[in-house]
Scaffold this active site. Structure first.
Site, PDB file in Angstrom:
ATOM      1  N   GLU A 205      23.215  17.092 -21.880  1.00  0.00           N
ATOM      2  CA  GLU A 205      24.536  17.485 -21.385  1.00  0.00           C
ATOM      3  C   GLU A 205      25.275  16.295 -20.790  1.00  0.00           C
ATOM      4  O   GLU A 205      26.488  16.145 -20.950  1.00  0.00           O
ATOM      5  CB  GLU A 205      24.382  18.583 -20.333  1.00  0.00           C
ATOM      6  CG  GLU A 205      25.700  19.049 -19.727  1.00  0.00           C
ATOM      7  CD  GLU A 205      25.494  20.174 -18.734  1.00  0.00           C
ATOM      8  OE1 GLU A 205      26.305  20.271 -17.779  1.00  0.00           O
ATOM      9  OE2 GLU A 205      24.549  20.960 -18.880  1.00  0.00           O
TER      10      GLU A 205
ATOM     11  N   THR B 164      29.781  21.587 -11.579  1.00  0.00           N
ATOM     12  CA  THR B 164      28.758  22.078 -10.649  1.00  0.00           C
ATOM     13  C   THR B 164      27.743  21.000 -10.318  1.00  0.00           C
ATOM     14  O   THR B 164      26.982  21.136  -9.354  1.00  0.00           O
ATOM     15  CB  THR B 164      28.006  23.287 -11.236  1.00  0.00           C
ATOM     16  OG1 THR B 164      27.251  22.883 -12.385  1.00  0.00           O
ATOM     17  CG2 THR B 164      28.973  24.401 -11.624  1.00  0.00           C
TER      18      THR B 164
ATOM     19  N   ARG C 256      19.791  12.483 -17.582  1.00  0.00           N
ATOM     20  CA  ARG C 256      19.198  13.357 -16.582  1.00  0.00           C
ATOM     21  C   ARG C 256      17.895  12.688 -16.157  1.00  0.00           C
ATOM     22  O   ARG C 256      16.999  12.488 -16.988  1.00  0.00           O
ATOM     23  CB  ARG C 256      18.926  14.757 -17.133  1.00  0.00           C
ATOM     24  CG  ARG C 256      20.183  15.612 -17.321  1.00  0.00           C
ATOM     25  CD  ARG C 256      20.685  16.166 -15.985  1.00  0.00           C
ATOM     26  NE  ARG C 256      21.944  16.879 -16.122  1.00  0.00           N
ATOM     27  CZ  ARG C 256      22.061  18.176 -16.407  1.00  0.00           C
ATOM     28  NH1 ARG C 256      20.971  18.888 -16.627  1.00  0.00           N
ATOM     29  NH2 ARG C 256      23.241  18.731 -16.470  1.00  0.00           N
TER      30      ARG C 256
ATOM     31  N   GLU D  42      18.800  29.057 -16.130  1.00  0.00           N
ATOM     32  CA  GLU D  42      20.086  29.755 -16.171  1.00  0.00           C
ATOM     33  C   GLU D  42      20.151  30.732 -17.344  1.00  0.00           C
ATOM     34  O   GLU D  42      19.692  30.438 -18.452  1.00  0.00           O
ATOM     35  CB  GLU D  42      21.221  28.742 -16.280  1.00  0.00           C
ATOM     36  CG  GLU D  42      22.589  29.318 -15.987  1.00  0.00           C
ATOM     37  CD  GLU D  42      23.648  28.243 -15.862  1.00  0.00           C
ATOM     38  OE1 GLU D  42      24.740  28.540 -15.353  1.00  0.00           O
ATOM     39  OE2 GLU D  42      23.382  27.094 -16.269  1.00  0.00           O
TER      40      GLU D  42
ATOM     41  N   ARG E  53      19.635  18.508  -8.321  1.00  0.00           N
ATOM     42  CA  ARG E  53      19.166  19.895  -8.390  1.00  0.00           C
ATOM     43  C   ARG E  53      17.674  19.876  -8.096  1.00  0.00           C
ATOM     44  O   ARG E  53      16.870  19.382  -8.883  1.00  0.00           O
ATOM     45  CB  ARG E  53      19.429  20.539  -9.748  1.00  0.00           C
ATOM     46  CG  ARG E  53      18.981  22.009  -9.783  1.00  0.00           C
ATOM     47  CD  ARG E  53      19.356  22.706 -11.090  1.00  0.00           C
ATOM     48  NE  ARG E  53      19.038  24.130 -11.000  1.00  0.00           N
ATOM     49  CZ  ARG E  53      17.876  24.680 -11.385  1.00  0.00           C
ATOM     50  NH1 ARG E  53      16.920  23.908 -11.891  1.00  0.00           N
ATOM     51  NH2 ARG E  53      17.675  25.969 -11.255  1.00  0.00           N
TER      52      ARG E  53
ATOM     53  N   ARG F  50      15.932  16.787 -10.073  1.00  0.00           N
ATOM     54  CA  ARG F  50      16.606  15.964 -11.071  1.00  0.00           C
ATOM     55  C   ARG F  50      17.986  15.577 -10.571  1.00  0.00           C
ATOM     56  O   ARG F  50      18.541  16.191  -9.668  1.00  0.00           O
ATOM     57  CB  ARG F  50      16.703  16.690 -12.406  1.00  0.00           C
ATOM     58  CG  ARG F  50      17.500  17.990 -12.395  1.00  0.00           C
ATOM     59  CD  ARG F  50      18.988  17.780 -12.599  1.00  0.00           C
ATOM     60  NE  ARG F  50      19.679  19.013 -12.924  1.00  0.00           N
ATOM     61  CZ  ARG F  50      20.948  19.257 -12.647  1.00  0.00           C
ATOM     62  NH1 ARG F  50      21.678  18.377 -11.988  1.00  0.00           N
ATOM     63  NH2 ARG F  50      21.511  20.396 -13.008  1.00  0.00           N
TER      64      ARG F  50
ATOM     65  N   CYS G  67      29.670  18.784 -16.164  1.00  0.00           N
ATOM     66  CA  CYS G  67      29.912  20.067 -15.493  1.00  0.00           C
ATOM     67  C   CYS G  67      30.249  19.838 -14.029  1.00  0.00           C
ATOM     68  O   CYS G  67      29.513  19.128 -13.325  1.00  0.00           O
ATOM     69  CB  CYS G  67      28.694  20.966 -15.611  1.00  0.00           C
ATOM     70  SG  CYS G  67      28.965  22.614 -14.907  1.00  0.00           S
TER      71      CYS G  67
ATOM     72  N   ARG H  23      17.458  31.897 -10.179  1.00  0.00           N
ATOM     73  CA  ARG H  23      17.550  32.054 -11.628  1.00  0.00           C
ATOM     74  C   ARG H  23      16.255  32.632 -12.168  1.00  0.00           C
ATOM     75  O   ARG H  23      15.243  32.685 -11.474  1.00  0.00           O
ATOM     76  CB  ARG H  23      17.804  30.697 -12.309  1.00  0.00           C
ATOM     77  CG  ARG H  23      19.138  30.038 -11.946  1.00  0.00           C
ATOM     78  CD  ARG H  23      19.259  28.699 -12.622  1.00  0.00           C
ATOM     79  NE  ARG H  23      20.568  28.086 -12.422  1.00  0.00           N
ATOM     80  CZ  ARG H  23      20.920  26.896 -12.893  1.00  0.00           C
ATOM     81  NH1 ARG H  23      20.060  26.189 -13.593  1.00  0.00           N
ATOM     82  NH2 ARG H  23      22.121  26.406 -12.668  1.00  0.00           N
TER      83      ARG H  23
END
Length: 370
Positions: free
Chosen positions: A237, A285, A241, A326, A292, A138, A283, A321
């Site tokens: 978020e 990250t 995405r 997460e 990801r 993603r 975020c 994870r």
């Protein structure tokens, strides 16, 4: 490049912090600094940095509180920092820069230009389907000139949903599908999509504390093709995405589908991006490529030696994870393993790093090597 407006704004120290907000900023800082938190925001929000940033805002009115409130509410955070808008990366750079450098092992002056490469370079890394249950890649995107979720109004959510849903509903071929607003999904349909790992869910305490879950479910939804191998989340978020997924370990097919979808959407709208940090997301990250790439993989032998599993994964900058992602635990020795670095490398390099690492884990699992 960074927004010139934001750079001038930051240098001039602009901001109109209301007394009640200033008090909350101070309390959040004290909560973090006086805690035993292991978060990166605790490490990098020094007294000096706090004094520099406590009285300034971004051009959209975001404050230091908007950035650190989740880390203050969740002292077990790994990072604890969110960007409320794109300019936060510039205005609050004394906090964001060192944190980003550490998380991404980023030592460059700027992120490399986007390069998806040729998906044919990858293959099925588990053709016997012995270890890899599914593969998922993603990327996140934010629409230029809109605040991120922490500062979006209800009207922002509605407007972005309309813009993005029009774009995704214009896909053709394998990517063609249907957009489903969250508020129109009946509870049983919604729960089935969540249970099958296709849809996000409400209630994540880290996002809630960051004010990312306001006005739920307004403006949120999911687009997917009939086979559910290509999915776009709207206003979870991040604004978007973009997700490609399927059973097994055929990285080439999954990556090719994501590349086609992301490149098409870039012709439909302009994304928040700068030369230093690439694509910008809520975020830190997830900036850079925002890629990801992950597998759900069964590793019963390595599961018995978690230290060894983590050590091998670390060599390839992979993150281990639990089965549900997460903050979860492994179920039946199945792990969610993904690339950790999103910044300082191209999209192609991020996929290669994950692919090489998973191959190495499978090799150790097969050999029974301690």
């Amino acid at each position: 490049m960074f927004s010139r407006t934001a750079m001038l704004w930051q240098r001039c120290g602009k901001g109109r912090i209301q007394p009640e907000v200033a008090a909350k900023i101070e309390q959040a800082y004290k909560t973090i600094s006086n805690s035993n938190s292991k978060s990166l925001v605790k490490k990098h929000l020094t007294k000096e940095t706090y004094e520099k940033l406590k009285d300034i805002t971004t051009p959209m009115g975001s404050t230091l509180l908007d950035c650190i409130q989740s880390g203050a509410a969740n002292l077990d955070s790994g990072v604890g920092l969110y960007a409320p808008d794109a300019d936060a990366y510039t205005v609050f750079h004394e906090l964001f820069n060192p944190l980003i450098a550490e998380y991404h092992s980023f030592k460059n002056s700027k992120h490399p230009p986007s390069c998806w490469g040729d998906p044919v370079a990858f293959s099925n890394i588990d053709p016997s389907n012995k270890y890899i249950i599914s593969t998922r890649v993603r990327t996140g995107r934010s629409i230029k000139d809109y605040p991120f979720a922490a500062k979006m109004t209800e009207d922002d959510y509605k407007e972005l949903e309309q813009k993005i849903s029009m774009a995704v509903n214009s896909f053709q071929g394998e990517l063609q599908g249907t957009y489903y607003p969250l508020k129109l999904l009946v509870p049983t349909e919604q729960q089935k999509l969540v249970d099958d790992h296709y849809l996000f869910k409400e209630g994540d305490r880290f996002l809630t504390a960051a004010k990312i879950c306001r006005f739920w479910p307004t403006g949120r939804g999911i687009f997917y093709n009939p086979s559910k191998t290509f999915i776009v989340w709207i206003n979870e978020e991040d604004h978007m995405r973009i997700i490609s997924m399927q059973k097994g370990g055929d990285i080439m097919a999954v990556y090719k589908r994501l590349k086609e979808g992301a490149e098409y959407l870039e012709t439909c709208m302009e994304f928040a991006h700068n030369d230093k940090y690439g694509y910008l997301t809520s975020c830190p990250t997830n900036i850079g490529t925002a890629i990801r790439a992950s597998v759900h993989i069964s590793l019963p032998h390595l599961a018995a030696n978690r230290t060894k599993l983590e050590e091998i994964a670390g060599r390839y900058n992979l993150q281990v994870r639990g089965t549900e992602g997460e903050h979860t635990e492994s179920v039946d020795n199945v792990y969610d393993i993904s690339n950790k670095r999103r910044l300082g490398l191209t999209e192609f390099m991020a996929i290669k790093e994950m692919s090489d690492g998973i191959r190495e884990l499978i090799k150790h699992e097969e050999s029974g090597d301690e």
